[in-house]
Scaffold this motif. Sequence first.
Motif, PDB file in Angstrom:
ATOM      1  N   PRO A 146       0.782  -1.227   0.000  1.00  0.00           N
ATOM      2  CA  PRO A 146       0.000   0.000   0.000  1.00  0.00           C
ATOM      3  C   PRO A 146       0.821   1.288   0.000  1.00  0.00           C
ATOM      4  CG  PRO A 146       0.216  -0.773   2.241  1.00  0.00           C
ATOM      5  CD  PRO A 146       1.043  -1.705   1.366  1.00  0.00           C
ATOM      6  N   VAL A 147       2.163   1.196   0.052  1.00  0.00           N
ATOM      7  CA  VAL A 147       2.978   2.392   0.288  1.00  0.00           C
ATOM      8  C   VAL A 147       3.666   2.842  -0.994  1.00  0.00           C
ATOM      9  CG1 VAL A 147       4.840   3.413   1.646  1.00  0.00           C
ATOM     10  CG2 VAL A 147       3.332   1.702   2.684  1.00  0.00           C
ATOM     11  N   MET A 148       3.546   4.135  -1.283  1.00  0.00           N
ATOM     12  CA  MET A 148       4.186   4.731  -2.445  1.00  0.00           C
ATOM     13  C   MET A 148       5.641   5.064  -2.120  1.00  0.00           C
ATOM     14  SD  MET A 148       2.969   5.948  -5.506  1.00  0.00           S
ATOM     15  CE  MET A 148       1.398   6.794  -5.260  1.00  0.00           C
ATOM     16  N   PRO A 149       6.603   4.551  -2.876  1.00  0.00           N
ATOM     17  CA  PRO A 149       7.989   4.964  -2.642  1.00  0.00           C
ATOM     18  C   PRO A 149       8.151   6.462  -2.903  1.00  0.00           C
ATOM     19  CG  PRO A 149       7.875   3.057  -4.106  1.00  0.00           C
ATOM     20  CD  PRO A 149       6.479   3.595  -3.977  1.00  0.00           C
ATOM     21  N   TRP A 150       9.106   7.073  -2.247  1.00  0.00           N
ATOM     22  CA  TRP A 150       9.415   8.480  -2.498  1.00  0.00           C
ATOM     23  C   TRP A 150       9.728   8.664  -3.976  1.00  0.00           C
ATOM     24  CZ3 TRP A 150       8.811  13.203  -1.381  1.00  0.00           C
ATOM     25  CH2 TRP A 150       9.714  14.193  -1.742  1.00  0.00           C
ATOM     26  N   GLN A 151       9.077   9.615  -4.598  1.00  0.00           N
ATOM     27  CA  GLN A 151       9.165   9.946  -6.016  1.00  0.00           C
ATOM     28  C   GLN A 151       8.480   8.906  -6.901  1.00  0.00           C
ATOM     29  OE1 GLN A 151      13.470  10.411  -6.504  1.00  0.00           O
ATOM     30  NE2 GLN A 151      13.275  12.635  -6.263  1.00  0.00           N
ATOM     31  N   SER A 182       5.787   3.853   6.898  1.00  0.00           N
ATOM     32  CA  SER A 182       4.795   4.763   6.321  1.00  0.00           C
ATOM     33  C   SER A 182       4.392   5.764   7.395  1.00  0.00           C
ATOM     34  CB  SER A 182       3.572   3.989   5.838  1.00  0.00           C
ATOM     35  OG  SER A 182       3.117   3.103   6.837  1.00  0.00           O
ATOM     36  N   ILE A 183       3.765   6.868   6.992  1.00  0.00           N
ATOM     37  CA  ILE A 183       3.401   7.904   7.957  1.00  0.00           C
ATOM     38  C   ILE A 183       2.509   7.344   9.050  1.00  0.00           C
ATOM     39  CG2 ILE A 183       2.148  10.087   8.256  1.00  0.00           C
ATOM     40  CD1 ILE A 183       3.220  11.023   5.636  1.00  0.00           C
ATOM     41  N   ILE A 184       1.583   6.477   8.678  1.00  0.00           N
ATOM     42  CA  ILE A 184       0.755   5.763   9.641  1.00  0.00           C
ATOM     43  C   ILE A 184       0.760   4.289   9.276  1.00  0.00           C
ATOM     44  CG2 ILE A 184      -0.768   7.716  10.203  1.00  0.00           C
ATOM     45  CD1 ILE A 184      -2.851   6.424   8.318  1.00  0.00           C
ATOM     46  N   ALA A 185       0.489   3.431  10.254  1.00  0.00           N
ATOM     47  CA  ALA A 185       0.334   2.009   9.961  1.00  0.00           C
ATOM     48  C   ALA A 185      -0.898   1.810   9.085  1.00  0.00           C
ATOM     49  CB  ALA A 185       0.201   1.224  11.261  1.00  0.00           C
ATOM     50  N   GLY A 186      -0.831   0.834   8.197  1.00  0.00           N
ATOM     51  CA  GLY A 186      -1.947   0.603   7.275  1.00  0.00           C
ATOM     52  C   GLY A 186      -3.247   0.323   7.989  1.00  0.00           C
ATOM     53  N   ASN A 187      -3.191  -0.419   9.091  1.00  0.00           N
ATOM     54  CA  ASN A 187      -4.419  -0.756   9.801  1.00  0.00           C
ATOM     55  C   ASN A 187      -5.047   0.432  10.518  1.00  0.00           C
ATOM     56  OD1 ASN A 187      -4.905  -3.514   9.185  1.00  0.00           O
ATOM     57  ND2 ASN A 187      -3.175  -4.083  10.485  1.00  0.00           N
ATOM     58  N   LYS A 188      -4.285   1.505  10.705  1.00  0.00           N
ATOM     59  CA  LYS A 188      -4.890   2.712  11.279  1.00  0.00           C
ATOM     60  C   LYS A 188      -5.909   3.315  10.308  1.00  0.00           C
ATOM     61  CE  LYS A 188      -1.132   3.891  14.443  1.00  0.00           C
ATOM     62  NZ  LYS A 188      -1.881   3.511  15.656  1.00  0.00           N
ATOM     63  N   ALA A 189      -5.663   3.132   9.018  1.00  0.00           N
ATOM     64  CA  ALA A 189      -6.652   3.580   8.030  1.00  0.00           C
ATOM     65  C   ALA A 189      -7.922   2.744   8.138  1.00  0.00           C
ATOM     66  CB  ALA A 189      -6.069   3.494   6.626  1.00  0.00           C
ATOM     67  N   CYS A 203      -1.073  11.998   4.831  1.00  0.00           N
ATOM     68  CA  CYS A 203      -0.814  10.566   5.065  1.00  0.00           C
ATOM     69  C   CYS A 203      -1.002   9.715   3.818  1.00  0.00           C
ATOM     70  CB  CYS A 203      -1.737  10.037   6.165  1.00  0.00           C
ATOM     71  SG  CYS A 203      -1.443  10.727   7.808  1.00  0.00           S
ATOM     72  N   ILE A 204      -1.989  10.066   2.973  1.00  0.00           N
ATOM     73  CA  ILE A 204      -2.334   9.220   1.844  1.00  0.00           C
ATOM     74  C   ILE A 204      -2.574  10.062   0.595  1.00  0.00           C
ATOM     75  CG2 ILE A 204      -3.378   7.478   3.347  1.00  0.00           C
ATOM     76  CD1 ILE A 204      -6.141   8.465   2.366  1.00  0.00           C
ATOM     77  N   VAL A 205      -2.592   9.363  -0.540  1.00  0.00           N
ATOM     78  CA  VAL A 205      -2.991   9.976  -1.806  1.00  0.00           C
ATOM     79  C   VAL A 205      -4.051   9.086  -2.437  1.00  0.00           C
ATOM     80  CG1 VAL A 205      -0.806  11.153  -2.220  1.00  0.00           C
ATOM     81  CG2 VAL A 205      -1.113   8.802  -3.030  1.00  0.00           C
ATOM     82  N   ASP A 206      -4.819   9.656  -3.355  1.00  0.00           N
ATOM     83  CA  ASP A 206      -5.836   8.869  -4.053  1.00  0.00           C
ATOM     84  C   ASP A 206      -5.197   8.113  -5.218  1.00  0.00           C
ATOM     85  OD1 ASP A 206      -5.529  10.645  -6.195  1.00  0.00           O
ATOM     86  OD2 ASP A 206      -7.414  11.701  -5.800  1.00  0.00           O
ATOM     87  N   ASP A 207      -6.027   7.492  -6.058  1.00  0.00           N
ATOM     88  CA  ASP A 207      -5.500   6.660  -7.138  1.00  0.00           C
ATOM     89  C   ASP A 207      -4.825   7.469  -8.231  1.00  0.00           C
ATOM     90  OD1 ASP A 207      -8.004   7.728  -7.877  1.00  0.00           O
ATOM     91  OD2 ASP A 207      -8.298   6.153  -9.372  1.00  0.00           O
ATOM     92  N   GLU A 221     -11.233  -0.482  -4.009  1.00  0.00           N
ATOM     93  CA  GLU A 221     -10.714  -0.145  -5.333  1.00  0.00           C
ATOM     94  C   GLU A 221     -11.514   1.010  -5.935  1.00  0.00           C
ATOM     95  OE1 GLU A 221     -10.194  -3.399  -7.976  1.00  0.00           O
ATOM     96  OE2 GLU A 221      -9.418  -4.744  -6.423  1.00  0.00           O
ATOM     97  N   PRO A 222     -10.890   1.852  -6.727  1.00  0.00           N
ATOM     98  CA  PRO A 222      -9.462   1.874  -7.046  1.00  0.00           C
ATOM     99  C   PRO A 222      -8.644   2.379  -5.847  1.00  0.00           C
ATOM    100  CG  PRO A 222     -10.530   3.797  -8.005  1.00  0.00           C
ATOM    101  CD  PRO A 222     -11.627   2.954  -7.410  1.00  0.00           C
ATOM    102  N   PHE A 223      -7.530   1.707  -5.567  1.00  0.00           N
ATOM    103  CA  PHE A 223      -6.747   2.028  -4.396  1.00  0.00           C
ATOM    104  C   PHE A 223      -5.844   3.234  -4.632  1.00  0.00           C
ATOM    105  CE2 PHE A 223      -7.437  -2.596  -3.658  1.00  0.00           C
ATOM    106  CZ  PHE A 223      -8.122  -2.484  -2.454  1.00  0.00           C
ATOM    107  N   GLY A 224      -5.685   4.021  -3.576  1.00  0.00           N
ATOM    108  CA  GLY A 224      -4.648   5.033  -3.528  1.00  0.00           C
ATOM    109  C   GLY A 224      -3.416   4.442  -2.856  1.00  0.00           C
ATOM    110  N   ALA A 225      -2.753   5.242  -2.034  1.00  0.00           N
ATOM    111  CA  ALA A 225      -1.528   4.749  -1.395  1.00  0.00           C
ATOM    112  C   ALA A 225      -1.234   5.532  -0.134  1.00  0.00           C
ATOM    113  CB  ALA A 225      -0.344   4.848  -2.356  1.00  0.00           C
TER     114      ALA A 225
END
Length: 343
Positions: A146-151, A182-189, A203-207, A221-225
């Motif tokens: 679920p995590v977007m790498p930097w850049q 990640s800024i927050i744990a995935g399960n916190k979402a 903390c997150i971005v959309d798709d 879906e569609p998932f963001g990150a």
Amino acid sequence: MPIFQHQFLRKFLTARLTDIQVDHDIATQVADNLVEACLKGHDSHGVSMLPRYIAAIREGGLHPHADAVLTLDAGALLSFDGGQGFGQVVGRQAMAQGIERAKQYGVAVVGLANAHHLGRIGAWAEQAAKAGLVSIHFANVNSRSPVMPWQGQKPRLGTNPFCVGIPVDGASHPLVLDFATSIIAGNKARIAWNAGQELAPGCIVDDQGRPAVDPRWLMEEPFGALLPFGKHKGSGLSVVCSLLGAALTGGLTERHDNRDTQRILNSMLSILIDPHKLGGAANYQQEIAELLDWVRSSRDDASLLLPGDAEHEKYQQRLALGIEVDDTSWRQLAALADIPAGH
């Protein structure tokens, strides 16, 4: 939200696992670990995980009676395969043997591959600290990445936790630094989604990669990150956690995407150190106490929190007042026992 005493939740979770033929001792270990996570304020790694665990058992991705199997013994280096068993069980087994070796050799390096969800990594640092050992842990997450790498433009990383535990003589608890990369744990979402709450900005971005606060972008879906903490710093540490926690231990990195199953696989590299066998042993604990006091003196009102302090405070509070479980999570838990959610 309903509030429950920890004793009730321990018995309830244990019963739901034994309902599906999990051995009582294993069920108790899992239930205790999940409830302890809630007591320490980490609901994301607590009782609300049980429905997914049970779904993973039924799907075949979680093997509830697996033990940690020793695959390499080189004295101070130990390797285990978790066999997709409960992380709460195989994690404790691997740490217990690592603790014995660290006391024998002064240090132990423990690889644990292919455990099901290890839960709050701080629990393993606490296990080592209780034995008087310093520990460092690098873990990765093999699930839907679920995590977007930097850049980056597409999610490629897990929430990949990093953890350090340091025993503190005379203190009520060890110093435990435990965080997702990640800024927050995935399960916190997931907890925010269940409670109908938004996430903090950033903390997150959309798709489409646009800033978002609605946790649905991690749930449907569609998932963001999720975003890494500290931009390139968290992103880089996440990659290191995967390389050391999974690639080095023989586990599955995020490259082996696991988006279509309920299982959550963790692999972890742990380094356990006996501080009394290093050069600073003579003044080690005195220096720890004095440094921590020095840092706390940054404030005049004694309110500065160091790693592990917030968990200790929350633990005392929730022991006395009970544990809140969001309505959605309680409905899911109650459905496992076929009882009304308002019970």
